[in-house]
Design a protein around this motif. Structure first.
Motif, PDB file in Angstrom:
ATOM      1  N   THR A 140      -1.863   6.898   0.429  1.00  0.00           N
ATOM      2  CA  THR A 140      -0.997   6.046   0.669  1.00  0.00           C
ATOM      3  C   THR A 140       0.361   5.343   0.393  1.00  0.00           C
ATOM      4  N   ARG A 141       0.634   6.654  -0.490  1.00  0.00           N
ATOM      5  CA  ARG A 141       2.239   5.991  -1.246  1.00  0.00           C
ATOM      6  C   ARG A 141       3.153   6.591  -0.885  1.00  0.00           C
ATOM      7  N   ALA A 186      -4.002  -3.082   3.792  1.00  0.00           N
ATOM      8  CA  ALA A 186      -4.270  -2.465   2.678  1.00  0.00           C
ATOM      9  C   ALA A 186      -5.053  -1.543   2.096  1.00  0.00           C
ATOM     10  N   ILE A 224      -5.471   2.967   4.284  1.00  0.00           N
ATOM     11  CA  ILE A 224      -6.406   4.210   3.952  1.00  0.00           C
ATOM     12  C   ILE A 224      -7.164   4.885   4.331  1.00  0.00           C
ATOM     13  N   ALA A 228       1.083  -1.291  -0.030  1.00  0.00           N
ATOM     14  CA  ALA A 228      -0.075  -0.782  -0.302  1.00  0.00           C
ATOM     15  C   ALA A 228       0.953   1.201   0.390  1.00  0.00           C
ATOM     16  N   GLY A 259      -0.016   1.899  -3.610  1.00  0.00           N
ATOM     17  CA  GLY A 259      -1.185   1.990  -3.176  1.00  0.00           C
ATOM     18  C   GLY A 259      -2.245   1.523  -3.041  1.00  0.00           C
ATOM     19  N   SER A 260      -3.614   2.017  -1.769  1.00  0.00           N
ATOM     20  CA  SER A 260      -3.999   0.735  -1.499  1.00  0.00           C
ATOM     21  C   SER A 260      -4.812   0.184  -2.794  1.00  0.00           C
ATOM     22  N   ARG A 281      -4.531   0.201  -5.962  1.00  0.00           N
ATOM     23  CA  ARG A 281      -3.191  -1.177  -6.461  1.00  0.00           C
ATOM     24  C   ARG A 281      -3.509  -2.062  -6.399  1.00  0.00           C
ATOM     25  N   ARG A 291      -8.581   4.255  -7.572  1.00  0.00           N
ATOM     26  CA  ARG A 291      -7.183   4.349  -6.992  1.00  0.00           C
ATOM     27  C   ARG A 291      -6.448   5.922  -7.333  1.00  0.00           C
ATOM     28  N   TYR A 316      -7.315   8.210  -4.514  1.00  0.00           N
ATOM     29  CA  TYR A 316      -7.310   7.915  -2.620  1.00  0.00           C
ATOM     30  C   TYR A 316      -5.384   7.126  -2.742  1.00  0.00           C
ATOM     31  N   ASP A 317      -5.000   6.855  -3.784  1.00  0.00           N
ATOM     32  CA  ASP A 317      -3.433   6.307  -3.383  1.00  0.00           C
ATOM     33  C   ASP A 317      -2.112   7.080  -2.992  1.00  0.00           C
TER      34      ASP A 317
END
Length: 402
Positions: A201-202, A127, A131, A78, A82-83, A85, A194, A197-198
């Motif tokens: 968390t990246r 994951a 998020i 995550a 990203g969560s 993905r 994605r 939101y991703d």
């Protein structure tokens, strides 16, 4: 001059607004529903597919062994990808698992399906925690995490009701095909979410393996106690979700469809529990104390089904499985909220993955214990052993004051 410079200096930029919680919550709840539907499908279809307890144990043990290893990577993935993905990868793994299961009930098919489903069920919880923990206020975590965990119940209830009926009117492999198609369709909304939101968390998280997990738990007694408790709690949940249909048909004398209905009652109890316990933990009781009491509750319900299930009228048995689900499938949301509360800053996903090692160990040991019990005595004996372990874990948490 200094005063004039200060007067015209631009105001500091405000931090960017967080995206809304609801789409992420719906997406991650849907992911868990999909994984649960696939994870429990072989157990529900076992009587029609000719899968015996040993074959079912091979599938679940393999799946959870792979899932345990993948869980340690969930928070890291995550952070790097990203969560959502990660959610897309989990959906593809679900489709692969169902396509493997379609090939039959042989050892190779069940082993391949177990490996694939492990790659789905391992990363999805860390994951999701990464998020949702970023988006939700601490005070709302018990309720939000409990809502998210209802995905397990929605998926399991759908499978318990639909798969036996589908198997009765057509080839049971059609159930696997339908789940695989659904999984591939789910990739589309995950990829749309994605982009929003991703980025939250990246963070290019460094590697987090078993050694790092052990160090994290060693340094925090409260997290370590939760990890140990998750072992029998997860095993107790598996005795209901993964083996109840086989147990009900073989030892309680129910028909396949009736066993599926009884299991659906247990899943309904889990759904009510995940929502209801979230309210209780948010308003009236500390999550840690509530999780401990649920250990005692699941132990009592499991013992009731094992000792008296064959003599109970069907409505009473359905009520007993409802109570079993209320406790053994209702604990996860408030449990994960407590993990998020105790996790070091910025490491919710990693802490969740570390604690869930204990849960996956229980999911691995549970099938082994039940298969061994069935070989030397009965599945009911296995239910009783797991209930004792859950009671001991509940008492341990009730004694922890942190």
């Amino acid at each position: 001059m200094v005063a004039e410079t200060a007067a015209v200096a631009p105001a500091p930029a405000e931090p960017p607004a967080m995206p809304p919680l609801l789409p992420a919550l719906i997406g991650m709840t849907g992911l868990q529903a999909l994984v649960a539907l696939a994870l429990f499908a072989p157990g529900v279809l076992a009587p029609r597919m000719g899968i015996d307890p040993a074959g079912l144990g091979l599938f679940t043990t393999t799946g959870f062994a792979v899932g345990m290893a993948a869980s340690l990577c969930g928070g890291v993935l995550a952070g790097r990808l990203g969560s959502f993905r990660v959610a897309s990868f989990c959906a593809v793994a679900v489709a692969a698992a169902m396509l493997c299961a379609m090939t039959g009930s042989g050892t190779l098919a069940l082993l391949a399906a177990g490996i694939a489903i492990g790659l789905a069920c391992g990363p999805e919880t860390p994951a999701s925690a990464a998020i949702l923990g970023r988006l939700v206020r601490e005070a709302d975590r018990p309720m939000v995490f409990s809502v998210r965990q209802t995905g397990n119940q929605f998926g399991a209830m759908a499978g318990s009701l639909a798969l036996p009926l589908l198997a009765a009117v057509t080839d049971p492999r059609a159930g696997y095909a339908a789940i695989a198609a659904l999984a591939l369709v789910c990739v589309l909304p995950f990829e749309r979410l994605r982009t929003t939101y991703d980025p939250l968390t990246r963070s290019a998280t460094t590697a987090f393996g078993l050694g790092a997990a052990i160090r994290l738990l060693r340094g925090d007694p409260a997290l370590r106690r939760l990890a140990l408790a998750s072992f029998p709690y997860s095993a107790s949940q598996l005795t209901l979700n993964g083996f109840f249909v086989v147990f009900a048909v073989a030892e309680l004398g129910l028909g396949h469809v009736a066993a599926g209905v009884a299991l659906a009652a247990g899943q309904a109890g889990g759904l009510a529990g995940r929502l209801g316990w979230g309210v209780v933990a948010s308003r009236w009781m500390a999550p840690r104390r509530l999780v401990g009491l649920l250990g005692l509750g699941m132990a009592a319900a499991s013992a009731l089904v094992a000792l008296a299930g064959a003599s109970l009228p069907f409505p009473a048995l359905a009520a007993a499985t409802f109570l079993f689900g209320l406790t053994a499938s209702g604990w996860n949301g408030i449990f994960l909220a407590e993990v998020a509360r105790l996790a070091p800053a910025g490491r919710i996903g990693e802490a969740t993955g570390a604690v869930m090692v204990g849960g996956f160990a229980g999911l691995i040991a549970g099938p082994v214990l039940l298969v061994a019990a069935a070989a030397v005595s009965s599945l009911a004996t296995g239910y009783l052993v797991v209930s004792l372990l859950a009671a001991l874990a509940g008492l341990s948490l009730l004694g922890d004051k942190r």
